[in-house]
Design a protein around this motif. Structure first.
Motif, PDB file in Angstrom:
ATOM      1  N   SER A   1       0.882  -1.235   0.119  1.00 52.01           N
ATOM      2  CA  SER A   1      -0.004   0.314  -0.143  1.00 52.01           C
ATOM      3  C   SER A   1       0.694   1.246  -0.211  1.00 52.01           C
ATOM      4  CB  SER A   1      -0.864  -0.011   1.162  1.00 52.01           C
ATOM      5  OG  SER A   1      -1.266   1.074   1.624  1.00 52.01           O
ATOM      6  N   HIS A   2       1.912   1.051   0.596  1.00 53.06           N
ATOM      7  CA  HIS A   2       2.591   2.492   0.895  1.00 53.06           C
ATOM      8  C   HIS A   2       4.254   1.914   1.002  1.00 53.06           C
ATOM      9  CE1 HIS A   2      -0.930   4.181   2.006  1.00 53.06           C
ATOM     10  NE2 HIS A   2      -0.450   5.496   1.849  1.00 53.06           N
ATOM     11  N   VAL A   3       5.177   2.742   0.617  1.00 51.19           N
ATOM     12  CA  VAL A   3       6.782   2.402   0.554  1.00 51.19           C
ATOM     13  C   VAL A   3       7.226   3.367   1.348  1.00 51.19           C
ATOM     14  CG1 VAL A   3       8.790   2.139  -0.642  1.00 51.19           C
ATOM     15  CG2 VAL A   3       6.838   1.146  -1.778  1.00 51.19           C
ATOM     16  N   LEU A   4       7.663   3.382   2.428  1.00 49.66           N
ATOM     17  CA  LEU A   4       8.441   4.304   3.275  1.00 49.66           C
ATOM     18  C   LEU A   4       9.858   4.452   3.184  1.00 49.66           C
ATOM     19  CD1 LEU A   4       6.476   3.496   6.657  1.00 49.66           C
ATOM     20  CD2 LEU A   4       5.667   4.949   4.875  1.00 49.66           C
ATOM     21  N   ILE A   5      10.218   5.458   2.295  1.00 56.05           N
ATOM     22  CA  ILE A   5      11.752   5.405   2.120  1.00 56.05           C
ATOM     23  C   ILE A   5      12.504   6.172   3.119  1.00 56.05           C
ATOM     24  CG2 ILE A   5      13.281   6.128   0.323  1.00 56.05           C
ATOM     25  CD1 ILE A   5      10.991   6.064  -1.668  1.00 56.05           C
ATOM     26  N   ILE A   6      13.485   5.810   3.750  1.00 59.64           N
ATOM     27  CA  ILE A   6      14.127   6.370   4.717  1.00 59.64           C
ATOM     28  C   ILE A   6      15.370   7.036   4.213  1.00 59.64           C
ATOM     29  CG2 ILE A   6      15.306   6.140   7.074  1.00 59.64           C
ATOM     30  CD1 ILE A   6      13.528   3.713   7.453  1.00 59.64           C
ATOM     31  N   CYS A   7      15.666   8.217   4.150  1.00 57.38           N
ATOM     32  CA  CYS A   7      16.560   8.883   3.617  1.00 57.38           C
ATOM     33  C   CYS A   7      17.582   9.485   4.868  1.00 57.38           C
ATOM     34  CB  CYS A   7      16.040   9.991   2.722  1.00 57.38           C
ATOM     35  SG  CYS A   7      14.814   9.578   1.770  1.00 57.38           S
ATOM     36  N   VAL A   8      18.975   9.766   4.308  1.00 58.43           N
ATOM     37  CA  VAL A   8      19.802  10.527   5.452  1.00 58.43           C
ATOM     38  C   VAL A   8      20.125  11.904   4.782  1.00 58.43           C
ATOM     39  CG1 VAL A   8      20.745   8.523   6.339  1.00 58.43           C
ATOM     40  CG2 VAL A   8      21.753   9.230   4.349  1.00 58.43           C
ATOM     41  N   GLU A   9      20.421  12.831   5.542  1.00 59.04           N
ATOM     42  CA  GLU A   9      20.981  14.063   5.192  1.00 59.04           C
ATOM     43  C   GLU A   9      22.094  13.959   4.468  1.00 59.04           C
ATOM     44  OE1 GLU A   9      19.287  16.966   5.308  1.00 59.04           O
ATOM     45  OE2 GLU A   9      17.342  16.424   6.615  1.00 59.04           O
ATOM     46  N   ARG A  10      22.223  14.683   3.463  1.00 61.16           N
ATOM     47  CA  ARG A  10      23.468  14.779   2.805  1.00 61.16           C
ATOM     48  C   ARG A  10      24.727  15.473   3.374  1.00 61.16           C
ATOM     49  NH1 ARG A  10      23.919  13.368  -2.880  1.00 61.16           N
ATOM     50  NH2 ARG A  10      21.974  12.611  -3.902  1.00 61.16           N
ATOM     51  N   LYS A  11      24.192  16.573   3.936  1.00 58.45           N
ATOM     52  CA  LYS A  11      25.102  17.490   4.422  1.00 58.45           C
ATOM     53  C   LYS A  11      24.830  17.869   5.872  1.00 58.45           C
ATOM     54  CE  LYS A  11      27.059  22.026   2.845  1.00 58.45           C
ATOM     55  NZ  LYS A  11      26.902  22.943   1.901  1.00 58.45           N
ATOM     56  N   VAL A  12      25.562  17.361   6.824  1.00 59.19           N
ATOM     57  CA  VAL A  12      25.121  17.686   8.317  1.00 59.19           C
ATOM     58  C   VAL A  12      26.616  18.076   8.893  1.00 59.19           C
ATOM     59  CG1 VAL A  12      24.891  16.641  10.572  1.00 59.19           C
ATOM     60  CG2 VAL A  12      23.895  15.705   8.598  1.00 59.19           C
ATOM     61  N   GLU A  13      26.461  19.775   8.631  1.00 61.49           N
ATOM     62  CA  GLU A  13      27.627  20.665   9.156  1.00 61.49           C
ATOM     63  C   GLU A  13      27.055  21.567  10.097  1.00 61.49           C
ATOM     64  OE1 GLU A  13      29.284  21.580   5.328  1.00 61.49           O
ATOM     65  OE2 GLU A  13      29.990  19.635   4.882  1.00 61.49           O
ATOM     66  N   ALA A  14      28.015  22.338  10.530  1.00 61.05           N
ATOM     67  CA  ALA A  14      27.485  23.377  11.487  1.00 61.05           C
ATOM     68  C   ALA A  14      26.281  24.108  11.247  1.00 61.05           C
ATOM     69  CB  ALA A  14      28.668  24.430  11.459  1.00 61.05           C
ATOM     70  N   PRO A  15      25.800  24.406  10.127  1.00 63.67           N
ATOM     71  CA  PRO A  15      24.353  24.999  10.193  1.00 63.67           C
ATOM     72  C   PRO A  15      23.271  24.019  10.146  1.00 63.67           C
ATOM     73  CG  PRO A  15      25.804  25.598   8.021  1.00 63.67           C
ATOM     74  CD  PRO A  15      26.344  24.694   8.907  1.00 63.67           C
ATOM     75  N   PHE A  16      23.514  22.735   9.985  1.00 61.15           N
ATOM     76  CA  PHE A  16      22.438  21.793  10.433  1.00 61.15           C
ATOM     77  C   PHE A  16      22.465  21.660  11.872  1.00 61.15           C
ATOM     78  CE2 PHE A  16      20.931  17.774  11.306  1.00 61.15           C
ATOM     79  CZ  PHE A  16      19.850  17.583  10.310  1.00 61.15           C
ATOM     80  N   VAL A  17      23.649  21.844  12.561  1.00 60.29           N
ATOM     81  CA  VAL A  17      23.720  21.661  13.941  1.00 60.29           C
ATOM     82  C   VAL A  17      23.078  22.883  14.551  1.00 60.29           C
ATOM     83  CG1 VAL A  17      25.234  21.542  16.109  1.00 60.29           C
ATOM     84  CG2 VAL A  17      25.512  20.127  14.148  1.00 60.29           C
ATOM     85  N   THR A  18      23.372  24.276  14.123  1.00 61.16           N
ATOM     86  CA  THR A  18      22.670  25.362  14.730  1.00 61.16           C
ATOM     87  C   THR A  18      21.278  25.303  14.454  1.00 61.16           C
ATOM     88  OG1 THR A  18      24.912  26.379  13.714  1.00 61.16           O
ATOM     89  CG2 THR A  18      22.985  27.932  14.496  1.00 61.16           C
ATOM     90  N   ASN A  19      20.819  24.931  13.384  1.00 64.52           N
ATOM     91  CA  ASN A  19      19.358  24.980  13.064  1.00 64.52           C
ATOM     92  C   ASN A  19      18.478  24.002  14.222  1.00 64.52           C
ATOM     93  OD1 ASN A  19      17.058  25.531  11.491  1.00 64.52           O
ATOM     94  ND2 ASN A  19      17.009  23.438  10.895  1.00 64.52           N
ATOM     95  N   TYR A  20      19.273  22.886  14.331  1.00 69.19           N
ATOM     96  CA  TYR A  20      18.648  22.242  15.310  1.00 69.19           C
ATOM     97  C   TYR A  20      18.567  22.633  16.719  1.00 69.19           C
ATOM     98  CZ  TYR A  20      18.430  18.394  18.989  1.00 69.19           C
ATOM     99  OH  TYR A  20      18.020  17.491  20.230  1.00 69.19           O
ATOM    100  N   PHE A  21      19.722  23.259  17.253  1.00 68.66           N
ATOM    101  CA  PHE A  21      19.840  24.180  18.363  1.00 68.66           C
ATOM    102  C   PHE A  21      18.607  25.174  18.489  1.00 68.66           C
ATOM    103  CE2 PHE A  21      23.368  21.402  19.096  1.00 68.66           C
ATOM    104  CZ  PHE A  21      23.175  21.092  20.665  1.00 68.66           C
ATOM    105  N   ASP A  22      18.495  25.944  17.351  1.00 70.41           N
ATOM    106  CA  ASP A  22      17.506  27.109  17.419  1.00 70.41           C
ATOM    107  C   ASP A  22      16.266  26.393  17.869  1.00 70.41           C
ATOM    108  OD1 ASP A  22      19.565  28.793  16.669  1.00 70.41           O
ATOM    109  OD2 ASP A  22      18.960  28.974  14.742  1.00 70.41           O
ATOM    110  N   ARG A  23      16.089  25.260  17.284  1.00 70.49           N
ATOM    111  CA  ARG A  23      14.768  24.701  17.361  1.00 70.49           C
ATOM    112  C   ARG A  23      14.450  24.502  18.623  1.00 70.49           C
ATOM    113  NH1 ARG A  23       9.585  24.062  16.024  1.00 70.49           N
ATOM    114  NH2 ARG A  23       8.759  22.144  15.743  1.00 70.49           N
TER     115      ARG A  23
END
Ligand SMILES: Cc1cc2nc3c(=O)[nH]c(=O)nc-3n(C[C@H](O)[C@H](O)[C@H](O)COP(=O)(O)O)c2cc1C
Length: 167
Positions: A81-103
């Motif tokens: 019925s559904h295909v769930l595709i699990i993806c990984v982020e290509r770019k986990v660098e400082a801006p990704f981390v900063t964004n997480y902490f802002d959240r």
């Protein structure tokens, strides 16, 4: 809504589960069940809480046919019925981390002074470590979500097949 379960219920659900090879192409997952799976994905524990993963939900027979061809023609990809595709982020660098902490700051209202040392440590770590290490780390987080989803599928009596047999 959510059901209350005993430990025995959980074990019997895990015994019920199996990697489904033949899906009934006429059966459809309800929106309610799909929402439970999306929430289970989002609630999966990940290293540092960074969630370097995303889930793409496919329920479109033409697209599923194309995905099947990329998955060694395994029929589950088309018939499910559904295909769930699990993806990984290509770019986990400082801006990704900063964004997480802002959240975190926004949602939990944690003062910046408390978050800062951990945030800076992670910003530096992900900027400096080899990209291949970050990729392997992200993939491990993807497998955690896969495990979690399989357990929740079992609890909800949703047939599922974990699959890594694709190009
Ligand atoms: C990470 C992972 C990848 C898998 N990939 C495939 C796959 O591509 N195709 C398939 O039919 N089964 C796949 N399986 C299912 C396993 O073959 C199956 O889980 C195993 O034989 C144990 O059987 P059970 O899950 O029914 O207890 C995969 C399982 C895991 C955990």
């Amino acid at each position: 809504m959510y059901k209350i379960r005993t430990t025995m219920d959980v074990i019997s659900s895990l015994k019920w589960r199996y990697a489904t090879k033949k899906f009934d192409a006429d059966k459809l997952l309800t929106e309610e069940k799909l929402d439970i799976l999306k929430e289970a994905f989002n609630l999966t524990a990940t290293s540092y809480g960074l969630q370097p993963v995303r889930m793409v939900v496919v329920s479109d027979k033409a697209l599923q046919q194309r995905l099947k061809e990329a998955a060694m023609n395994q029929s589950q990809v088309l018939d499910a019925s559904h295909v769930l595709i699990i993806c990984v982020e290509r770019k986990v660098e400082a801006p990704f981390v900063t964004n997480y902490f802002d959240r975190v700051k926004e949602v939990r209202e944690t003062p910046d002074a408390i978050l800062k040392p951990f945030r800076e440590m992670l910003e530096q770590k992900f900027d400096n470590q080899p990209k291949s290490d970050t990729r392997e780390w992200a993939i491990r987080q993807a497998y955690l979500t896969l495990g979690n989803l399989l357990t929740v599928c079992a609890l909800e009596e949703i047939d599922a097949c974990p699959m890594e047999g694709f190009e």
